[in-house]
Write a protein that holds these residues in place. Sequence first.
Motif, PDB file in Angstrom:
ATOM      1  N   GLU A 615      24.594 -12.720 -10.507  1.00 23.59           N
ATOM      2  CA  GLU A 615      25.954 -13.239 -10.317  1.00 23.59           C
ATOM      3  C   GLU A 615      26.215 -13.540  -8.842  1.00 23.59           C
ATOM      4  O   GLU A 615      26.848 -14.535  -8.500  1.00 23.59           O
ATOM      5  CB  GLU A 615      26.963 -12.224 -10.848  1.00 23.59           C
ATOM      6  CG  GLU A 615      28.407 -12.693 -10.740  1.00 23.59           C
ATOM      7  CD  GLU A 615      29.390 -11.644 -11.234  1.00 23.59           C
ATOM      8  OE1 GLU A 615      30.597 -11.794 -10.965  1.00 23.59           O
ATOM      9  OE2 GLU A 615      28.950 -10.662 -11.884  1.00 23.59           O
ATOM     10  N   CYS A 616      25.727 -12.664  -7.954  1.00 23.52           N
ATOM     11  CA  CYS A 616      25.890 -12.900  -6.507  1.00 23.52           C
ATOM     12  C   CYS A 616      25.162 -14.166  -6.081  1.00 23.52           C
ATOM     13  O   CYS A 616      25.698 -14.966  -5.301  1.00 23.52           O
ATOM     14  CB  CYS A 616      25.347 -11.707  -5.726  1.00 23.52           C
ATOM     15  SG  CYS A 616      26.369 -10.235  -5.798  1.00 23.52           S
ATOM     16  N   VAL A 617      23.952 -14.349  -6.613  1.00 21.68           N
ATOM     17  CA  VAL A 617      23.192 -15.533  -6.249  1.00 21.68           C
ATOM     18  C   VAL A 617      23.891 -16.791  -6.753  1.00 21.68           C
ATOM     19  O   VAL A 617      24.016 -17.796  -6.032  1.00 21.68           O
ATOM     20  CB  VAL A 617      21.757 -15.433  -6.804  1.00 21.68           C
ATOM     21  CG1 VAL A 617      21.001 -16.742  -6.569  1.00 21.68           C
ATOM     22  CG2 VAL A 617      21.024 -14.267  -6.157  1.00 21.68           C
ATOM     23  N   THR A 618      24.365 -16.746  -7.982  1.00 23.11           N
ATOM     24  CA  THR A 618      25.069 -17.901  -8.553  1.00 23.11           C
ATOM     25  C   THR A 618      26.326 -18.230  -7.756  1.00 23.11           C
ATOM     26  O   THR A 618      26.627 -19.402  -7.489  1.00 23.11           O
ATOM     27  CB  THR A 618      25.439 -17.603 -10.013  1.00 23.11           C
ATOM     28  OG1 THR A 618      24.248 -17.282 -10.746  1.00 23.11           O
ATOM     29  CG2 THR A 618      26.133 -18.803 -10.649  1.00 23.11           C
ATOM     30  N   ARG A 619      27.074 -17.176  -7.364  1.00 26.90           N
ATOM     31  CA  ARG A 619      28.287 -17.402  -6.573  1.00 26.90           C
ATOM     32  C   ARG A 619      27.950 -18.050  -5.231  1.00 26.90           C
ATOM     33  O   ARG A 619      28.638 -18.961  -4.771  1.00 26.90           O
ATOM     34  CB  ARG A 619      29.015 -16.082  -6.349  1.00 26.90           C
ATOM     35  CG  ARG A 619      30.328 -16.250  -5.569  1.00 26.90           C
ATOM     36  CD  ARG A 619      30.930 -14.928  -5.148  1.00 26.90           C
ATOM     37  NE  ARG A 619      31.384 -14.149  -6.281  1.00 26.90           N
ATOM     38  CZ  ARG A 619      30.809 -13.031  -6.707  1.00 26.90           C
ATOM     39  NH1 ARG A 619      29.723 -12.568  -6.082  1.00 26.90           N
ATOM     40  NH2 ARG A 619      31.290 -12.378  -7.740  1.00 26.90           N
ATOM     41  N   ALA A 620      26.893 -17.583  -4.585  1.00 24.17           N
ATOM     42  CA  ALA A 620      26.500 -18.148  -3.292  1.00 24.17           C
ATOM     43  C   ALA A 620      26.060 -19.599  -3.430  1.00 24.17           C
ATOM     44  O   ALA A 620      26.387 -20.443  -2.587  1.00 24.17           O
ATOM     45  CB  ALA A 620      25.387 -17.311  -2.675  1.00 24.17           C
ATOM     46  N   ILE A 631      19.170 -21.897   0.059  1.00 22.54           N
ATOM     47  CA  ILE A 631      17.759 -21.642  -0.203  1.00 22.54           C
ATOM     48  C   ILE A 631      17.428 -20.174   0.021  1.00 22.54           C
ATOM     49  O   ILE A 631      16.660 -19.568  -0.733  1.00 22.54           O
ATOM     50  CB  ILE A 631      16.889 -22.555   0.686  1.00 22.54           C
ATOM     51  CG1 ILE A 631      17.068 -24.016   0.278  1.00 22.54           C
ATOM     52  CG2 ILE A 631      15.424 -22.156   0.612  1.00 22.54           C
ATOM     53  CD1 ILE A 631      16.361 -25.001   1.170  1.00 22.54           C
ATOM     54  N   VAL A 632      18.008 -19.578   1.057  1.00 22.10           N
ATOM     55  CA  VAL A 632      17.781 -18.159   1.330  1.00 22.10           C
ATOM     56  C   VAL A 632      18.241 -17.308   0.156  1.00 22.10           C
ATOM     57  O   VAL A 632      17.529 -16.401  -0.301  1.00 22.10           O
ATOM     58  CB  VAL A 632      18.504 -17.740   2.622  1.00 22.10           C
ATOM     59  CG1 VAL A 632      18.512 -16.227   2.752  1.00 22.10           C
ATOM     60  CG2 VAL A 632      17.851 -18.365   3.829  1.00 22.10           C
ATOM     61  N   PHE A 633      19.447 -17.573  -0.359  1.00 23.66           N
ATOM     62  CA  PHE A 633      19.950 -16.782  -1.483  1.00 23.66           C
ATOM     63  C   PHE A 633      19.094 -16.989  -2.730  1.00 23.66           C
ATOM     64  O   PHE A 633      18.840 -16.042  -3.485  1.00 23.66           O
ATOM     65  CB  PHE A 633      21.407 -17.147  -1.771  1.00 23.66           C
ATOM     66  CG  PHE A 633      22.364 -16.549  -0.798  1.00 23.66           C
ATOM     67  CD1 PHE A 633      22.726 -15.212  -0.902  1.00 23.66           C
ATOM     68  CD2 PHE A 633      22.902 -17.290   0.239  1.00 23.66           C
ATOM     69  CE1 PHE A 633      23.613 -14.639  -0.001  1.00 23.66           C
ATOM     70  CE2 PHE A 633      23.782 -16.727   1.143  1.00 23.66           C
ATOM     71  CZ  PHE A 633      24.132 -15.394   1.030  1.00 23.66           C
ATOM     72  N   SER A 634      18.659 -18.221  -2.954  1.00 21.77           N
ATOM     73  CA  SER A 634      17.783 -18.478  -4.097  1.00 21.77           C
ATOM     74  C   SER A 634      16.484 -17.709  -3.960  1.00 21.77           C
ATOM     75  O   SER A 634      15.976 -17.137  -4.931  1.00 21.77           O
ATOM     76  CB  SER A 634      17.514 -19.985  -4.199  1.00 21.77           C
ATOM     77  OG  SER A 634      16.642 -20.267  -5.269  1.00 21.77           O
ATOM     78  N   GLN A 635      15.933 -17.663  -2.759  1.00 22.97           N
ATOM     79  CA  GLN A 635      14.708 -16.904  -2.526  1.00 22.97           C
ATOM     80  C   GLN A 635      14.912 -15.414  -2.768  1.00 22.97           C
ATOM     81  O   GLN A 635      14.049 -14.733  -3.332  1.00 22.97           O
ATOM     82  CB  GLN A 635      14.225 -17.141  -1.095  1.00 22.97           C
ATOM     83  CG  GLN A 635      13.678 -18.539  -0.860  1.00 22.97           C
ATOM     84  CD  GLN A 635      13.377 -18.788   0.604  1.00 22.97           C
ATOM     85  OE1 GLN A 635      13.907 -18.116   1.472  1.00 22.97           O
ATOM     86  NE2 GLN A 635      12.523 -19.764   0.865  1.00 22.97           N
ATOM     87  N   ARG A 636      16.057 -14.897  -2.342  1.00 21.80           N
ATOM     88  CA  ARG A 636      16.319 -13.472  -2.558  1.00 21.80           C
ATOM     89  C   ARG A 636      16.468 -13.155  -4.037  1.00 21.80           C
ATOM     90  O   ARG A 636      16.048 -12.096  -4.519  1.00 21.80           O
ATOM     91  CB  ARG A 636      17.571 -13.031  -1.798  1.00 21.80           C
ATOM     92  CG  ARG A 636      17.459 -13.123  -0.283  1.00 21.80           C
ATOM     93  CD  ARG A 636      16.309 -12.294   0.238  1.00 21.80           C
ATOM     94  NE  ARG A 636      16.514 -10.871   0.089  1.00 21.80           N
ATOM     95  CZ  ARG A 636      17.081 -10.100   1.008  1.00 21.80           C
ATOM     96  NH1 ARG A 636      17.487 -10.612   2.146  1.00 21.80           N
ATOM     97  NH2 ARG A 636      17.236  -8.805   0.786  1.00 21.80           N
ATOM     98  N   GLU A 657      14.427 -22.766 -11.308  1.00 24.15           N
ATOM     99  CA  GLU A 657      15.712 -23.079 -10.673  1.00 24.15           C
ATOM    100  C   GLU A 657      15.552 -23.177  -9.159  1.00 24.15           C
ATOM    101  O   GLU A 657      16.176 -24.022  -8.506  1.00 24.15           O
ATOM    102  CB  GLU A 657      16.740 -21.999 -11.027  1.00 24.15           C
ATOM    103  CG  GLU A 657      17.140 -21.971 -12.486  1.00 24.15           C
ATOM    104  CD  GLU A 657      17.824 -23.264 -12.903  1.00 24.15           C
ATOM    105  OE1 GLU A 657      18.554 -23.857 -12.081  1.00 24.15           O
ATOM    106  OE2 GLU A 657      17.616 -23.679 -14.061  1.00 24.15           O
ATOM    107  N   HIS A 658      14.716 -22.329  -8.626  1.00 28.20           N
ATOM    108  CA  HIS A 658      14.479 -22.379  -7.184  1.00 28.20           C
ATOM    109  C   HIS A 658      13.783 -23.681  -6.785  1.00 28.20           C
ATOM    110  O   HIS A 658      14.113 -24.298  -5.757  1.00 28.20           O
ATOM    111  CB  HIS A 658      13.621 -21.172  -6.772  1.00 28.20           C
ATOM    112  CG  HIS A 658      13.299 -21.134  -5.307  1.00 28.20           C
ATOM    113  ND1 HIS A 658      14.260 -20.975  -4.339  1.00 28.20           N
ATOM    114  CD2 HIS A 658      12.111 -21.248  -4.639  1.00 28.20           C
ATOM    115  CE1 HIS A 658      13.701 -20.976  -3.147  1.00 28.20           C
ATOM    116  NE2 HIS A 658      12.385 -21.149  -3.302  1.00 28.20           N
TER     117      HIS A 658
END
Length: 750
Positions: A615-620, A631-636, A657-658
């Motif tokens: 959810e955090c990644v999707t929000r970012a 890209i950083v958030f997707s990688q995390r 998705e990445h």
Amino acid sequence: MAAVEGCEEMSGNGELEESSAMEGVETHVPPASETASMPEENGGSIVAPEAPVGPDPAPFSLPPPAEDEEGELPVDFERLWKAAQDNPQDFTSWTDLLQYCEQESHLTASRRALQDFLLRYPLCYGYWKKFVDLERRGGHINKAEEVCVQGLQAIPLSVDLWIHYINLLLGTLDMNMPESPCRIRRVFEDSVAAAGMDFHSDRLWDLYVEWEKEQGNMRNATAILDRALKVPTQLYNTHYDKYKEHLNGNEPKDVLCQEEYEELRALCRQSQKAERAEQPQDEEEERPPGEEEPATPEGTDTEELMQKIREQVLLQRDKVYQQNEGEVRKRWNFEDAIKRPYFHVKPLDRIQLRSWHSYLDWEIAQLTSDTKDPSPDPNEEAQEASEPTEPTEPTEPTEPTETTETTETIEPIAPIALAQEESEGGVVAHDDRRVRILFERCLIACALYEEFWTRYAQYLEQQSVEEARAVYKRACEIHLMYKPNMHLQWSAFEERHGDLTEARRVLEALETNLPGLAMVRLRRAGLERRAGRLDQSEALLWDAVTESKEKPTLHAFYSIKLARLLLKLSRNPSRARRVLQEALEISPDNDKLHMNLLELEVSGDPWASAEAVQECVTRALAAPLAPHSKIVFSQRGLQFVEDYGNSIQSVLSVYEEHQKLLREFGGAKREAENGEEDPEKLCKSDDGSAVAPPTMPHVPITTPPPSMMGTDMSAQSGYGGYGSWYQQPQYGSYGYQNTWNYNQGYYPPS
């Protein structure tokens, strides 16, 4: 009384330049063959051993303003007054106001302006003198004396202000009253105790000697000259000349104390008898038979005896003079390098600041080592400015001779500080007081520089916590009110010495004076946390979050600090999560908030927080963030599912998705580093030059890694940048002969 008040005129820096009647006859003679022009005086200080050097730690206060005796204020007063009050740090606004009041000759307006100005700039001794003269011209003698006392409490190092005070008393007291001379003498004693050891204190000593002579106290004058002979000053040689003139112009019994006179008289008589005993016998036979040597009347001394006594006195004083000259010589170049010894708001150049530091270094070195005697070379500029006609090396002071010190009482109220500090028969001993004097002088010219206040406080802290506290108090409450670093140092000092109440007060006062400084609020929260009051620390951060909602960047900053405290110390992740989520509603474009929320979720139970992490990644990814941040958030997110995902399908789904995100931003890939918390550190260049590789064991590779042929290069660095980690040239020594592509063969080509 010949103590004439000096002619005064304003200099360009707002200070008063004063030349007394006595200065006209003083001749500047440097030690040995050195010749140089020294800077004008502004006073050093020394006080009695039982009192700390410098002003009273308690804030000084000016006399209360009198009722308006002159009706309405001048026309432009309110305008100039408002300009000065609106920007109290603007020195020009104050000088414009003071100049206007002086031109209008309005007592009430001038008094009001001077009072407020001197509370902010108490080291401007010229304006204290103006204030005294203003009250004196208005017939308010008592108020003039009060102003003088307040000025000397604020700046007890000013020789000019002491002389001004003495001249005020000499011009207003009735000298026919028996208490008047006693009061004048007490003020003189206070003045030499406070400023008598300053390098430019000669006028003060001379004024004291001349006054005692006019009172007919020749022995007192001798005692004062004896003290002056032991103080290294700019015009040290003139004191010795005046001593010789004083001794030769009067009978020794009238100028020497009774004990010293009797001792020297007996010594010289014994010497005369020995000389007569050595004379040829035939000289005695030239007298007529039966005629004896004429007897000298009892109690009568011959002129020859008096001259021998004078010679013995000067022989002893000459040794003191030579020793004092050595002390002057060692300080000469340092003093010559000081071009502005008075206070001014204009910045000092680097050469001047370096000169003060060099002088302090040298003086402290003299204290710490009795054998070390470095050459007085503060800097090249000082050497060039002094231009001695021939090089002179500092000499080691000679051992003082044993002499009988003059003990004539001169009716002081307080102990005579200088007399207490003098070594027997020699100059004042080189000890801690000299260092303090120099620090106090330095803090006149460099009052607006935190580095010197800090250095002085640290020096005193080793000896007395109370004296160091007084320095912090003077710096923060008078001179550096708008410089937070000094206040933060003061608070840390109080906390270090266990006074948490005072540490809190310092920080609270600073925040009131300079509202909105994040470092002050964090220091307050940190102080409460270290004191075990976690609830108070949390409350301070909550208040900061609430008060900063109109400033999104500051609000996000405080929210992150509060969330970390709630998570790490209060062990309450739900409240920390709520703080960050509320902050994201105000600042959805703040990548640091997104990253801290993601780290909060990642740090929990990996199986229970998988949904929250996604959810955090999707929000970012949906927020208005920069492409490289997304890209950083997707990688995390990919890293998390790679490490803790329950199925290979979930891993491959996130990976696809990445890849779509990378293609969307034109392959502008940013490779994330494992374990990094700051997104700015996560965003590294593709060449991996700034990525720190993990420590790997030295294990020889027996099976070559899978071939890279036919694979998607984007997939090689799609997650974690493993490929770039192990492509670093420094890993050749670890046996990695080829690329170990962790992702190769794990993810399918896209």
